[in-house]
Scaffold this motif. Sequence first.
Motif, mmCIF file in Angstrom:
data_model
loop_
_atom_site.group_PDB
_atom_site.id
_atom_site.type_symbol
_atom_site.label_atom_id
_atom_site.label_comp_id
_atom_site.label_asym_id
_atom_site.label_seq_id
_atom_site.Cartn_x
_atom_site.Cartn_y
_atom_site.Cartn_z
ATOM 1 N N VAL A 56 -0.625 -9.793 -15.418
ATOM 2 C CA VAL A 56 -0.112 -8.821 -14.451
ATOM 3 C C VAL A 56 -1.214 -8.500 -13.446
ATOM 4 O O VAL A 56 -2.301 -8.064 -13.828
ATOM 5 N N ASP A 57 -0.933 -8.741 -12.184
ATOM 6 C CA ASP A 57 -1.900 -8.370 -11.143
ATOM 7 C C ASP A 57 -1.764 -6.879 -10.888
ATOM 8 O O ASP A 57 -0.936 -6.430 -10.096
ATOM 9 N N LEU A 58 -2.574 -6.110 -11.590
ATOM 10 C CA LEU A 58 -2.528 -4.652 -11.488
ATOM 11 C C LEU A 58 -3.960 -4.131 -11.470
ATOM 12 O O LEU A 58 -4.663 -4.184 -12.471
ATOM 13 N N ARG A 59 -4.373 -3.658 -10.307
ATOM 14 C CA ARG A 59 -5.722 -3.116 -10.140
ATOM 15 C C ARG A 59 -5.624 -1.692 -9.622
ATOM 16 O O ARG A 59 -4.989 -1.432 -8.600
ATOM 17 N N VAL A 60 -6.244 -0.795 -10.342
ATOM 18 C CA VAL A 60 -6.137 0.632 -10.031
ATOM 19 C C VAL A 60 -6.609 0.929 -8.614
ATOM 20 O O VAL A 60 -5.978 1.705 -7.885
ATOM 21 N N ASP A 61 -7.710 0.315 -8.193
ATOM 22 C CA ASP A 61 -8.235 0.595 -6.853
ATOM 23 C C ASP A 61 -7.254 0.182 -5.766
ATOM 24 O O ASP A 61 -7.085 0.880 -4.756
ATOM 25 N N MET A 62 -6.564 -0.939 -5.979
ATOM 26 C CA MET A 62 -5.586 -1.394 -4.991
ATOM 27 C C MET A 62 -4.358 -0.492 -4.970
ATOM 28 O O MET A 62 -3.791 -0.218 -3.907
ATOM 29 N N LEU A 63 -3.953 -0.022 -6.136
ATOM 30 C CA LEU A 63 -2.809 0.891 -6.192
ATOM 31 C C LEU A 63 -3.109 2.170 -5.421
ATOM 32 O O LEU A 63 -2.254 2.705 -4.712
ATOM 33 N N GLU A 64 -4.335 2.657 -5.553
ATOM 34 C CA GLU A 64 -4.724 3.877 -4.850
ATOM 35 C C GLU A 64 -4.785 3.653 -3.343
ATOM 36 O O GLU A 64 -4.374 4.506 -2.557
ATOM 37 N N LYS A 65 -5.286 2.492 -2.934
ATOM 38 C CA LYS A 65 -5.386 2.187 -1.507
ATOM 39 C C LYS A 65 -4.012 2.067 -0.862
ATOM 40 O O LYS A 65 -3.783 2.500 0.259
ATOM 41 N N LYS A 66 -3.084 1.453 -1.584
ATOM 42 C CA LYS A 66 -1.759 1.210 -1.025
ATOM 43 C C LYS A 66 -0.837 2.418 -1.135
ATOM 44 O O LYS A 66 0.228 2.445 -0.530
ATOM 45 N N GLY A 67 -1.237 3.425 -1.925
ATOM 46 C CA GLY A 67 -0.381 4.588 -2.101
ATOM 47 C C GLY A 67 0.949 4.198 -2.703
ATOM 48 O O GLY A 67 1.998 4.296 -2.069
ATOM 49 N N CYS A 68 0.919 3.742 -3.942
ATOM 50 C CA CYS A 68 2.090 3.094 -4.542
ATOM 51 C C CYS A 68 3.164 4.039 -5.068
ATOM 52 O O CYS A 68 4.169 3.584 -5.600
ATOM 53 N N GLN A 69 2.964 5.326 -4.965
ATOM 54 C CA GLN A 69 3.992 6.247 -5.441
ATOM 55 C C GLN A 69 5.254 6.080 -4.600
ATOM 56 O O GLN A 69 5.278 6.382 -3.409
ATOM 57 N N GLY A 70 6.308 5.555 -5.220
ATOM 58 C CA GLY A 70 7.565 5.359 -4.504
ATOM 59 C C GLY A 70 7.537 4.216 -3.509
ATOM 60 O O GLY A 70 8.404 4.102 -2.653
ATOM 61 N N ASN A 71 6.544 3.341 -3.635
ATOM 62 C CA ASN A 71 6.397 2.216 -2.718
ATOM 63 C C ASN A 71 6.873 0.945 -3.407
ATOM 64 O O ASN A 71 6.337 0.549 -4.438
ATOM 65 N N SER A 72 7.877 0.280 -2.843
ATOM 66 C CA SER A 72 8.446 -0.908 -3.486
ATOM 67 C C SER A 72 7.541 -2.125 -3.380
ATOM 68 O O SER A 72 7.826 -3.159 -3.977
ATOM 69 N N ALA A 73 6.440 -2.020 -2.624
ATOM 70 C CA ALA A 73 5.524 -3.147 -2.493
ATOM 71 C C ALA A 73 4.523 -3.207 -3.642
ATOM 72 O O ALA A 73 3.805 -4.188 -3.790
ATOM 73 N N CYS A 74 4.462 -2.165 -4.448
ATOM 74 C CA CYS A 74 3.550 -2.166 -5.586
ATOM 75 C C CYS A 74 4.048 -1.200 -6.657
ATOM 76 O O CYS A 74 4.787 -0.259 -6.365
ATOM 77 N N TYR A 75 3.632 -1.468 -7.881
ATOM 78 C CA TYR A 75 4.114 -0.697 -9.023
ATOM 79 C C TYR A 75 2.949 -0.300 -9.916
ATOM 80 O O TYR A 75 2.027 -1.088 -10.146
ATOM 81 N N GLY A 76 3.007 0.933 -10.425
ATOM 82 C CA GLY A 76 1.955 1.449 -11.283
ATOM 83 C C GLY A 76 2.142 1.045 -12.734
ATOM 84 O O GLY A 76 3.134 0.409 -13.105
ATOM 85 N N PRO A 77 1.191 1.429 -13.598
ATOM 86 C CA PRO A 77 1.229 1.040 -15.014
ATOM 87 C C PRO A 77 2.518 1.427 -15.736
ATOM 88 O O PRO A 77 3.091 0.610 -16.466
ATOM 89 N N GLN A 78 2.976 2.650 -15.557
ATOM 90 C CA GLN A 78 4.187 3.079 -16.251
ATOM 91 C C GLN A 78 5.414 2.320 -15.755
ATOM 92 O O GLN A 78 6.287 1.932 -16.540
ATOM 93 N N GLU A 79 5.473 2.079 -14.455
ATOM 94 C CA GLU A 79 6.604 1.333 -13.884
ATOM 95 C C GLU A 79 6.622 -0.107 -14.395
ATOM 96 O O GLU A 79 7.691 -0.653 -14.712
ATOM 97 N N ILE A 80 5.452 -0.709 -14.499
ATOM 98 C CA ILE A 80 5.369 -2.076 -15.024
ATOM 99 C C ILE A 80 5.778 -2.101 -16.492
ATOM 100 O O ILE A 80 6.501 -3.007 -16.944
ATOM 101 N N ALA A 81 5.330 -1.110 -17.248
ATOM 102 C CA ALA A 81 5.680 -1.036 -18.670
ATOM 103 C C ALA A 81 7.195 -0.947 -18.852
ATOM 104 O O ALA A 81 7.781 -1.657 -19.685
ATOM 105 N N MET A 82 7.839 -0.095 -18.080
ATOM 106 C CA MET A 82 9.288 0.069 -18.195
ATOM 107 C C MET A 82 10.023 -1.194 -17.743
ATOM 108 O O MET A 82 11.024 -1.595 -18.346
#
Length: 226
Positions: free
Chosen positions: A71-97
């Motif tokens: 899984v390409d999941l990097r915390v720093d990139m998630l923070e930069k992209k502002g992934c809350q509610g963003n369909s271009a990236c998904y956080g840990p919990q969203e990936i888990a579900m």
Amino acid sequence: MFRSKGNIRLATYFPSVNMKKTKENSNIDSIACLGMFGTLELQPEVNGVVESMVERLKTLSRKSNGQFIAVDLRVDMLEKKGCQGNSACYGPQEIAMFLRKIGFNKDTTIYLTQSRWDNSLDALKDLFPRTYTKESIMPMDKKARFLDMENSEVEKVIDFYMCSESDVFVPAISGLFYANVAGKRIASGKTQILVPAHISGSSASSTDYVSHYVSKKNHFAYSCFC
């Protein structure tokens, strides 16, 4: 630079930089495709590190027939992209579900492109205890050279090949890394690329989330690989 470090970084230009296959395939496209996905190889030492990490994950995946997900999941990139509610990236919990709803169970082994563990990843590990970062599976004697460097380029190369060699690839972050990994996987016949999405029901078929690069065969890699 090559003599001191033994590395070469190539900067290339191809018209199809967005990785989409053109409607009319040309000889130039085929050559560019081979140049991007069918020629370069890792230097032996880096290749050895990647192979040892892959074997380590396969050993840890005995309950899932030696298979693992990258899984390409990097915390720093998630923070930069502002992934809350963003369909271009998904956080840990969203990936888990997402993984749970498409049928993966708690024994599934997951490799993350995140270098070291971050507390924000706990939501993923709660559902999938066999979740690992580079720090936890890289050989101890290689960490100083490949993990503790100021330059992260080598780490990106390792991630690229780990994501290319996994049984399934899940890009939590949309972008060029995802497109490049998809091309490498298409070239090697590893087309299990699942793109995350919010699933409203309790379950879904994984085939509904196969990357459009594969389902529509519209990736640039199809210019030279069938």
